[in-house]
Motif scaffolding. Structure first.
Motif, mmCIF file in Angstrom:
data_model
loop_
_atom_site.group_PDB
_atom_site.id
_atom_site.type_symbol
_atom_site.label_atom_id
_atom_site.label_comp_id
_atom_site.label_asym_id
_atom_site.label_seq_id
_atom_site.Cartn_x
_atom_site.Cartn_y
_atom_site.Cartn_z
ATOM 1 N N SER A 114 0.811 -1.216 0.000
ATOM 2 C CA SER A 114 0.000 0.000 0.000
ATOM 3 C C SER A 114 0.844 1.266 0.000
ATOM 4 N N LEU A 115 2.151 1.139 0.275
ATOM 5 C CA LEU A 115 3.037 2.305 0.306
ATOM 6 C C LEU A 115 3.896 2.414 -0.947
ATOM 7 N N ARG A 116 3.585 1.617 -1.950
ATOM 8 C CA ARG A 116 4.306 1.676 -3.218
ATOM 9 C C ARG A 116 3.367 2.141 -4.316
ATOM 10 N N GLY A 117 3.871 3.002 -5.191
ATOM 11 C CA GLY A 117 3.067 3.526 -6.277
ATOM 12 C C GLY A 117 2.687 2.462 -7.282
ATOM 13 N N ALA A 118 1.668 2.758 -8.073
ATOM 14 C CA ALA A 118 1.158 1.782 -9.028
ATOM 15 C C ALA A 118 2.202 1.388 -10.063
ATOM 16 N N HIS A 119 3.150 2.272 -10.378
ATOM 17 C CA HIS A 119 4.160 1.988 -11.398
ATOM 18 C C HIS A 119 5.506 1.596 -10.787
ATOM 19 N N ALA A 120 5.526 1.394 -9.454
ATOM 20 C CA ALA A 120 6.724 0.942 -8.733
ATOM 21 C C ALA A 120 7.894 1.912 -8.875
ATOM 22 N N ALA A 397 -3.243 24.173 -7.637
ATOM 23 C CA ALA A 397 -2.877 22.866 -8.190
ATOM 24 C C ALA A 397 -1.366 22.680 -8.298
ATOM 25 N N ASP A 398 -0.605 23.775 -8.396
ATOM 26 C CA ASP A 398 0.841 23.641 -8.518
ATOM 27 C C ASP A 398 1.555 23.649 -7.170
ATOM 28 N N ALA A 399 0.810 23.745 -6.059
ATOM 29 C CA ALA A 399 1.426 23.684 -4.733
ATOM 30 C C ALA A 399 1.952 22.273 -4.489
ATOM 31 N N GLU A 400 3.083 22.162 -3.809
ATOM 32 C CA GLU A 400 3.733 20.861 -3.629
ATOM 33 C C GLU A 400 2.833 19.878 -2.882
ATOM 34 N N ALA A 401 2.198 20.331 -1.797
ATOM 35 C CA ALA A 401 1.324 19.443 -1.032
ATOM 36 C C ALA A 401 0.146 18.974 -1.879
ATOM 37 N N HIS A 402 -0.373 19.855 -2.742
ATOM 38 C CA HIS A 402 -1.481 19.476 -3.627
ATOM 39 C C HIS A 402 -1.019 18.439 -4.649
ATOM 40 N N ARG A 403 0.155 18.629 -5.213
ATOM 41 C CA ARG A 403 0.672 17.671 -6.198
ATOM 42 C C ARG A 403 0.866 16.295 -5.573
ATOM 43 N N VAL A 404 1.427 16.266 -4.375
ATOM 44 C CA VAL A 404 1.645 14.984 -3.689
ATOM 45 C C VAL A 404 0.313 14.306 -3.402
ATOM 46 N N ASN A 405 -0.668 15.077 -2.952
ATOM 47 C CA ASN A 405 -1.977 14.507 -2.650
ATOM 48 C C ASN A 405 -2.623 13.923 -3.910
ATOM 49 N N THR A 406 -2.430 14.587 -5.050
ATOM 50 C CA THR A 406 -2.979 14.081 -6.307
ATOM 51 C C THR A 406 -2.354 12.739 -6.675
ATOM 52 N N VAL A 407 -1.048 12.625 -6.496
ATOM 53 C CA VAL A 407 -0.364 11.352 -6.767
ATOM 54 C C VAL A 407 -0.890 10.257 -5.843
ATOM 55 N N LEU A 409 -3.829 9.987 -4.498
ATOM 56 C CA LEU A 409 -5.187 9.588 -4.871
ATOM 57 C C LEU A 409 -5.205 8.716 -6.117
ATOM 58 N N HIS A 410 -4.251 8.940 -7.039
ATOM 59 C CA HIS A 410 -4.283 8.232 -8.315
ATOM 60 C C HIS A 410 -3.406 6.977 -8.339
ATOM 61 N N ARG A 415 -5.769 4.199 1.591
ATOM 62 C CA ARG A 415 -5.647 5.574 2.072
ATOM 63 C C ARG A 415 -4.792 5.571 3.339
ATOM 64 N N GLU A 416 -3.486 5.325 3.151
ATOM 65 C CA GLU A 416 -2.570 5.214 4.287
ATOM 66 C C GLU A 416 -2.434 6.521 5.049
ATOM 67 N N MET A 417 -2.695 7.637 4.370
ATOM 68 C CA MET A 417 -2.571 8.932 5.042
ATOM 69 C C MET A 417 -3.811 9.287 5.855
ATOM 70 N N ASP A 418 -4.866 8.498 5.729
ATOM 71 C CA ASP A 418 -6.136 8.832 6.388
ATOM 72 C C ASP A 418 -6.607 7.720 7.325
ATOM 73 N N PRO A 419 -5.731 7.148 8.154
ATOM 74 C CA PRO A 419 -6.182 6.036 9.000
ATOM 75 C C PRO A 419 -7.126 6.508 10.105
ATOM 76 N N LEU A 420 -7.973 5.598 10.528
ATOM 77 C CA LEU A 420 -8.811 5.810 11.702
ATOM 78 C C LEU A 420 -8.075 5.159 12.864
ATOM 79 N N LEU A 421 -7.656 5.959 13.823
ATOM 80 C CA LEU A 421 -6.812 5.475 14.916
ATOM 81 C C LEU A 421 -7.676 5.191 16.139
ATOM 82 N N VAL A 422 -7.615 3.955 16.621
ATOM 83 C CA VAL A 422 -8.437 3.505 17.741
ATOM 84 C C VAL A 422 -7.538 3.359 18.957
#
Length: 727
Positions: A114-120, A397-407, A409-410, A415-422
């Motif tokens: 889950s922490l590796r991109g689709a294209h490795a 859209a050209d902000a670094e945090a926005h670009r990373v978030n787009t990557v 999502l695609h 959603r490793e960045m959005d865990p529900l912590l119990v």
């Protein structure tokens, strides 16, 4: 009181100007450093379950929701031996940075898929930086220079909440400079056109600048006692300039009108303060009370808008009642100098508004029906509103945090960045309760919309173990407690994401648990907003009713004002949904990322601000209509005459303040665009359809009933209500 103030300010005009200049110097020096003290956060609910759980994770377990993500791109692929070594070294170095409580990555978690991109060709490093938003920001400023140019041939990009907050702060500063560079010259040009003269046009800008300087000083002092959001800066400049223009427009227009009627400068100032000045005072109290409703909400993001708004209103009103008369006394008859019109009356065509008012009064039913139909049409998208929280997508859209978030999502499935912590703090020594933890983790992993559950006893999916406990899983234990990470398969803001929060919180657990994470925080935010909203509405309704009753002596006019304002705001919200949630007119508003929702706090800000500004025009118009009615006793004639004398001023004021708010569309932050468009549209709709059509139509139909009040309240108004005192 206002007569005495006018006499004092006229006589002591030079002293007033010297003291005002001294105030600007001192306040300007104090407020100059305010931007370094403001915070980019403020969306979390203090004391909520998610907030307490997050604090426990940080304090007891030394971890938390990943608020920093490094997107690492490797030209040779993330599984190449040299890349694996570099990735492990990068993760270790990041974990040793100041403020970083924990850092894990694709390489240190046994090449978690889950922490590796689709294209490795890319992988993630997830970290948690401790502290509040300000502390996290300071730590990040130290960390970024070590990796922003890459790491041993690996490309490193920053994302996550910490980076987004840092970029939001920087973007706000850029937006303010751009907006001010555009709006100030355009406003001056429009003011010259409105006043048909240069001297009179400069006075409103002076008041706006004083209001802004004073408010910045107040915000700087408040930062010593509480957190203040950086977004308060936008409201300070926008509302300070807008109200400074509004209030001075009312006073200066009446002053020039009196001069044109043959009054001396002193007499014109006295009459202006007694009439328009009283309206300004009433308007300021009304706007301030509407904004004070934001103090009912626990998030300091919303409270900061109340701090800035109330301070701006106070300084704008004080300047209009003290500084402006002193300036008018010094300028004297020269207020009309460099003017191409000898008329000193209102700045718009009287005949246009007189004919419109007369037309509406003759045909109240069809005109009101048409206006209501337009408002309902504009408001029709409003029932479909969906809410979310501000995240990386609100940045350009050209902000670094926005670009990373787009990557993310695609190219990343889970959603490793959005865990529900119990979190189960105080549940006893976890190693003695492994059977309970195992059963609970299985139960959670079987819930709908769960991708994976990690805990002390291993990793789980679909109700069964998928990986045994390793050294990594020891992080889920403390001396007297444990916690689990529930990785969702859905957007935390979606209905499914919120259903998952509900299911986790209600799932049978062997110990007491609390949940943290983005989805949990969103649930708590919605609960806080919906729980406090009735009190917000009640406060605004009651204070509006009382103030308009004191102004008019009627119980009908306050109810009418509240109903018409709500109708107008429904149209505003409908248009906001159509533009920002559904993504229309991006060519006009400036490009932004359509998220399918609206930041949950923005409609509340728009409501409180727009309601207050609407009452600003309501008070001004009703004050003049009441003045005419007291003199003639003829409602229809009073409405026509009142619109004739104030319609142009209201239109000009609305156009000017709308221009100020439309400058927010130059912002790179989506919810600031929404705030600007929402307020501009609310002001324009209110000054045209509501004040120009619905109000005169209603008053024509109601006739003498407009001024009705029960006998006890009528007697009360005669004792404590405000009288015009001669106009």
């Amino acid at each position: 009181m206002l007569d005495k103030l006018a006499a004092l300010v006229t006589v002591r005009r030079k002293l007033v100007l010297v003291l005002s200049l001294l105030f600007c110097v001192v306040a300007g020096g104090l407020g100059a450093s305010v931007t370094t003290k403001l915070s980019a956060g403020g969306f979390d609910v203090p004391g909520a379950e998610s907030t307490r759980a997050a604090d426990t994770l940080s304090e007891r377990f030394g971890t938390g929701e990943p608020n920093l993500v490094l997107l690492v791109t490797a030209p040779d692929g993330v599984d190449e031996a040299a890349t694996v070594r570099k990735g492990e070294e990068l993760t270790g170095r990041l974990a040793a940075e100041p403020g970083v409580q924990e850092a894990v990555s694709y390489w240190t978690l046994g090449k978690a898929p889950s922490l590796r991109g689709a294209h490795a060709d890319s992988a993630l490093v997830l970290a948690h930086i401790e502290g509040d938003e300000d502390q996290v920001g300071r730590y990040l400023e130290q960390i970024r220079p070590h990796y922003q140019d890459g790491f041993e041939g690996l490309t490193v990009e920053f994302g996550g909440r910490a980076e987004a907050n840092r970029e939001l702060g920087d973007q706000i500063q850029k937006d303010l400079v751009l907006a001010e560079s555009l709006v100030l010259p355009l406003t001056l040009i429009l003011l010259v056109f409105v006043f048909r003269g240069v001297i009179a046009a400069l006075l409103p800008l002076a008041l706006g600048v004083v209001a802004i300087i004073g408010t910045l000083a107040v915000l700087r002092l408040l930062t010593e006692a509480t957190d203040v959001s950086v977004f308060a800066m936008n409201l300070t400049t926008g509302l300070g300039l807008g109200l400074g223009i509004d209030y001075s427009l009312f006073v200066v227009s009446r002053h020039r009108e009196e001069l044109a009627a043959g009054a001396t400068v002193s007499e014109a100032i006295a009459t202006s303060l007694r009439t328009a000045g009283r309206t300004v005072l009433y308007s300021a109290v009304t706007v301030a009370l509407s904004l004070s409703a934001l103090l009912l909400f626990p998030m300091y993001f919303l409270r900061s808008f109340a701090y800035a708004g109330i301070a701006v209103v106070a300084f704008a009103a004080l300047s209009a009642l003290v500084l402006l008369p002193a300036l008018l006394a010094v300028v004297g008859e020269r207020v009309n100098k460099w003017s191409w019109s000898r008329r000193g009356s209102e700045p718009a065509g009287n005949r246009v508004w007189s004919r419109l008012a007369a037309f509406v009064v003759r045909r109240p039913v069809p005109m009101a029906t048409g206006a209501i139909a337009v408002l309902l049409l504009l408001g029709s998208p409003f029932p479909g509103i969906r809410l979310n929280l501000a995240d990386e997508r609100t940045l350009p859209a050209d902000a670094e945090a926005h670009r990373v978030n787009t990557v993310l999502l695609h190219d990343y499935a889970a959603r490793e960045m959005d865990p529900l912590l119990v979190v189960a703090d105080g549940s006893g020594a976890p190693r003695g309760r492994t059977a309970d933890i195992d059963a609970y983790a299985r139960r959670l992993s079987a819930l709908d919309h769960v991708s994976r559950v990690d805990g002390l006893t291993g990793s789980y999916a679909d109700g069964r173990p998928i990986a045994p406990a390793t050294a990594f899983h020891r992080r889920y234990a403390a001396e007297n407690g444990t916690w689990l990470s529930v990785v969702p398969a859905v957007d935390p803001y979606s209905d499914e994401g919120q259903a998952l929060v509900r299911d986790v919180r209600t799932a049978k657990a062997p110990f007491e648990v609390r949940t943290a994470g983005k989805a949990s925080a969103f649930r708590d935010t919605l609960d806080a907003l919906t729980g406090r909203m009735p009190y917000c509405l009640l406060l605004i309704a009651v204070t509006t009713f009382i103030l308009l009753f004191l102004l008019t002596g009627s119980v009908v006019m306050p109810v009418k004002a509240i109903v018409l304002n709500l109708l107008s705001l429904t149209a505003t919200f409908g248009a906001a949904v159509w533009v920002f949630q559904e993504g229309h007119l991006r060519w006009l508003t400036g490009d932004f990322t359509v998220t399918g929702g609206i930041v949950a706090t923005t409609p509340i800000m728009v409501f409180c601000l727009a309601f207050g500004l609407s009452m600003d025009y309501e008070v001004f118009l009703l004050s003049r209509i009441k003045e005419e009615y007291d003199a003639t006793g003829d409602t229809a004639r009073s409405v026509v005459r009142g619109l004739e004398r104030t319609g142009g001023i209201v239109t000009a004021a609305a156009a000017l303040i709308a221009l100020v708010f439309l400058s927010f569309l130059t912002s790179g932050i989506t919810h600031m665009k929404l705030l600007g468009l929402g307020l501009a549209l609310a002001v324009v709709v209110d000054a045209t359809l509501v004040r120009g059509v619905l109000l005169p139509a209603f008053m024509r139909l109601a006739g003498r009933f407009n001024w009705w009040a029960p006998a006890p309240l009528a007697r009360l108004h005669r004792r404590i209500g405000l009288k015009e005192g001669g106009g």
